[in-house]
Motif scaffolding. Structure first.
Motif, PDB file in Angstrom:
ATOM      1  N   ILE A   1      -5.941  35.237 -24.921  1.00 26.21           N
ATOM      2  CA  ILE A   1      -5.819  36.601 -25.452  1.00 26.21           C
ATOM      3  C   ILE A   1      -4.636  37.306 -24.810  1.00 26.21           C
ATOM      4  CG2 ILE A   1      -6.919  38.878 -25.518  1.00 26.21           C
ATOM      5  CD1 ILE A   1      -9.597  37.390 -25.853  1.00 26.21           C
ATOM      6  N   ALA A   2      -4.473  37.131 -23.494  1.00 28.36           N
ATOM      7  CA  ALA A   2      -3.335  37.757 -22.805  1.00 28.36           C
ATOM      8  C   ALA A   2      -2.019  37.229 -23.360  1.00 28.36           C
ATOM      9  CB  ALA A   2      -3.431  37.491 -21.302  1.00 28.36           C
ATOM     10  N   ALA A   3      -1.943  35.936 -23.626  1.00 31.28           N
ATOM     11  CA  ALA A   3      -0.719  35.365 -24.186  1.00 31.28           C
ATOM     12  C   ALA A   3      -0.462  35.897 -25.590  1.00 31.28           C
ATOM     13  CB  ALA A   3      -0.815  33.845 -24.209  1.00 31.28           C
ATOM     14  N   ALA A   4      -1.512  36.037 -26.395  1.00 31.84           N
ATOM     15  CA  ALA A   4      -1.353  36.580 -27.749  1.00 31.84           C
ATOM     16  C   ALA A   4      -0.869  38.024 -27.700  1.00 31.84           C
ATOM     17  CB  ALA A   4      -2.675  36.487 -28.507  1.00 31.84           C
ATOM     18  N   ARG A   5      -1.423  38.811 -26.783  1.00 26.04           N
ATOM     19  CA  ARG A   5      -0.981  40.203 -26.644  1.00 26.04           C
ATOM     20  C   ARG A   5       0.475  40.286 -26.229  1.00 26.04           C
ATOM     21  NH1 ARG A   5      -6.040  42.860 -23.368  1.00 26.04           N
ATOM     22  NH2 ARG A   5      -7.233  43.503 -25.203  1.00 26.04           N
ATOM     23  N   GLU A   6       0.871  39.411 -25.317  1.00 28.64           N
ATOM     24  CA  GLU A   6       2.238  39.440 -24.809  1.00 28.64           C
ATOM     25  C   GLU A   6       3.244  39.015 -25.868  1.00 28.64           C
ATOM     26  OE1 GLU A   6       4.797  37.123 -21.423  1.00 28.64           O
ATOM     27  OE2 GLU A   6       2.698  37.545 -21.021  1.00 28.64           O
ATOM     28  N   CYS A   7       2.918  38.023 -26.656  1.00 33.84           N
ATOM     29  CA  CYS A   7       3.879  37.457 -27.610  1.00 33.84           C
ATOM     30  C   CYS A   7       3.852  38.112 -28.985  1.00 33.84           C
ATOM     31  CB  CYS A   7       3.625  35.969 -27.773  1.00 33.84           C
ATOM     32  SG  CYS A   7       3.868  35.036 -26.265  1.00 33.84           S
ATOM     33  N   ALA A   8       2.773  38.770 -29.345  1.00 37.61           N
ATOM     34  CA  ALA A   8       2.623  39.256 -30.718  1.00 37.61           C
ATOM     35  C   ALA A   8       3.690  40.268 -31.111  1.00 37.61           C
ATOM     36  CB  ALA A   8       1.240  39.862 -30.907  1.00 37.61           C
ATOM     37  N   GLY A   9       4.030  41.180 -30.226  1.00 42.80           N
ATOM     38  CA  GLY A   9       4.983  42.220 -30.578  1.00 42.80           C
ATOM     39  C   GLY A   9       6.400  41.740 -30.726  1.00 42.80           C
ATOM     40  N   MET A  10       6.745  40.639 -30.112  1.00 41.40           N
ATOM     41  CA  MET A  10       8.117  40.165 -30.161  1.00 41.40           C
ATOM     42  C   MET A  10       8.262  38.840 -30.884  1.00 41.40           C
ATOM     43  SD  MET A  10       8.589  40.106 -26.092  1.00 41.40           S
ATOM     44  CE  MET A  10       7.061  39.742 -25.294  1.00 41.40           C
ATOM     45  N   GLY A  11       7.240  38.407 -31.553  1.00 47.64           N
ATOM     46  CA  GLY A  11       7.293  37.120 -32.220  1.00 47.64           C
ATOM     47  C   GLY A  11       8.304  37.092 -33.352  1.00 47.64           C
ATOM     48  N   LEU A  12       9.026  35.994 -33.451  1.00 45.05           N
ATOM     49  CA  LEU A  12       9.968  35.813 -34.538  1.00 45.05           C
ATOM     50  C   LEU A  12       9.236  35.309 -35.765  1.00 45.05           C
ATOM     51  CD1 LEU A  12      12.851  34.069 -32.577  1.00 45.05           C
ATOM     52  CD2 LEU A  12      12.674  36.465 -33.232  1.00 45.05           C
ATOM     53  N   VAL A  13       9.781  35.591 -36.928  1.00 40.10           N
ATOM     54  CA  VAL A  13       9.202  35.149 -38.185  1.00 40.10           C
ATOM     55  C   VAL A  13      10.076  34.038 -38.736  1.00 40.10           C
ATOM     56  CG1 VAL A  13       8.609  35.824 -40.537  1.00 40.10           C
ATOM     57  CG2 VAL A  13       8.278  37.427 -38.649  1.00 40.10           C
ATOM     58  N   THR A  14       9.462  32.906 -39.056  1.00 38.68           N
ATOM     59  CA  THR A  14      10.168  31.793 -39.661  1.00 38.68           C
ATOM     60  C   THR A  14       9.632  31.617 -41.069  1.00 38.68           C
ATOM     61  OG1 THR A  14      10.378  30.722 -37.518  1.00 38.68           O
ATOM     62  CG2 THR A  14      10.714  29.346 -39.455  1.00 38.68           C
ATOM     63  N   ASP A  15      10.508  31.696 -42.057  1.00 39.12           N
ATOM     64  CA  ASP A  15      10.121  31.555 -43.456  1.00 39.12           C
ATOM     65  C   ASP A  15      10.156  30.083 -43.824  1.00 39.12           C
ATOM     66  OD1 ASP A  15       9.591  31.768 -46.117  1.00 39.12           O
ATOM     67  OD2 ASP A  15      11.386  32.921 -46.616  1.00 39.12           O
ATOM     68  N   LEU A  16       9.000  29.481 -44.056  1.00 39.23           N
ATOM     69  CA  LEU A  16       8.906  28.074 -44.420  1.00 39.23           C
ATOM     70  C   LEU A  16       8.633  27.884 -45.908  1.00 39.23           C
ATOM     71  CD1 LEU A  16       6.772  26.842 -41.391  1.00 39.23           C
ATOM     72  CD2 LEU A  16       9.248  26.779 -41.653  1.00 39.23           C
ATOM     73  N   CYS A  17       8.674  28.967 -46.669  1.00 37.01           N
ATOM     74  CA  CYS A  17       8.385  28.887 -48.093  1.00 37.01           C
ATOM     75  C   CYS A  17       9.586  28.326 -48.847  1.00 37.01           C
ATOM     76  CB  CYS A  17       8.072  30.271 -48.658  1.00 37.01           C
ATOM     77  SG  CYS A  17       6.673  31.049 -47.869  1.00 37.01           S
ATOM     78  N   PRO A  18       9.352  27.454 -49.824  1.00 40.31           N
ATOM     79  CA  PRO A  18      10.469  26.969 -50.633  1.00 40.31           C
ATOM     80  C   PRO A  18      10.999  28.097 -51.506  1.00 40.31           C
ATOM     81  CG  PRO A  18       8.401  26.092 -51.449  1.00 40.31           C
ATOM     82  CD  PRO A  18       8.096  26.835 -50.191  1.00 40.31           C
ATOM     83  N   VAL A  19      12.260  28.025 -51.840  1.00 42.68           N
ATOM     84  CA  VAL A  19      12.895  29.086 -52.624  1.00 42.68           C
ATOM     85  C   VAL A  19      12.244  29.207 -53.991  1.00 42.68           C
ATOM     86  CG1 VAL A  19      15.075  29.846 -53.634  1.00 42.68           C
ATOM     87  CG2 VAL A  19      15.052  28.766 -51.397  1.00 42.68           C
ATOM     88  N   ALA A  20      11.825  28.119 -54.576  1.00 39.32           N
ATOM     89  CA  ALA A  20      11.243  28.138 -55.916  1.00 39.32           C
ATOM     90  C   ALA A  20       9.910  28.875 -55.970  1.00 39.32           C
ATOM     91  CB  ALA A  20      11.067  26.716 -56.425  1.00 39.32           C
ATOM     92  N   SER A  21       9.250  29.091 -54.847  1.00 43.28           N
ATOM     93  CA  SER A  21       7.937  29.733 -54.867  1.00 43.28           C
ATOM     94  C   SER A  21       8.015  31.244 -55.004  1.00 43.28           C
ATOM     95  CB  SER A  21       7.160  29.378 -53.604  1.00 43.28           C
ATOM     96  OG  SER A  21       7.762  29.982 -52.488  1.00 43.28           O
TER      97      SER A  21
END
Length: 115
Positions: free
Chosen positions: A43-63
C-alpha cells in the motif's frame, strides 16, 4: 476526497488490498501478499508511485473509434486536425510554451499569505 485502501483475505488465504474510489467503485486490486506487513508495504508503494506514474498506451491504433456526429457538419466550425502521434511537433504549435507554463505553475507556492 481520496480513495480508500481495503485489506482483505482472498480465497487462498493470501492478503490483498483493493483501492476504492470515494463512490465505492473498485479501482484496483493488488497481487497476493504472504502477511500483513507485506501488504502494508505494498500500500505504501502504491501511494508513493500512484501520483507520478507514467501512462503507456498499449492500444493498437485501429482500436480508436471516431465519435458519432450528432450535429449537422455545417453547424460545427472547422478546426485544423492535430498532428498525429508519430509526427514531430514543432515549436510553432505552442507545445513547449504550454509545458513551460505548466511547470512554472506547478513549482509556484500553493498557499500564499500568513496562516
Amino acid at each position: 476526497m481520496a480513495g480508500i485502501f481495503e485489506v482483505f483475505l482472498d480465497g487462498d488465504s493470501f492478503f490483498r488490498f483493493r483501492l476504492k474510489s470515494p463512490d465505492g467503485a473498485v479501482i484496483a486490486v493488488s497481487t497476493p501478499f504472504e502477511d500483513k506487513p507485506a501488504v502494508v508495504a505494498g500500500i505504501a508503494a502504491a501511494r508513493e508511485c500512484a501520483g507520478m506514474g507514467l501512462v503507456t498506451d498499449l492500444c493498437p491504433v485501429a482500436s480508436v473509434r471516431e465519435p458519432a456526429v450528432t450535429v449537422r457538419p455545417s453547424a460545427v466550425p472547422h478546426r485544423a486536425a492535430p498532428p498525429a502521434c508519430d509526427e514531430p511537433r514543432t515549436a510553432s504549435d505552442g507545445f513547449r510554451t504550454r509545458a513551460k507554463e505548466l511547470r512554472h505553475a506547478a513549482s509556484a507556492p500553493r498557499w500564499t499569505g500568513a496562516a
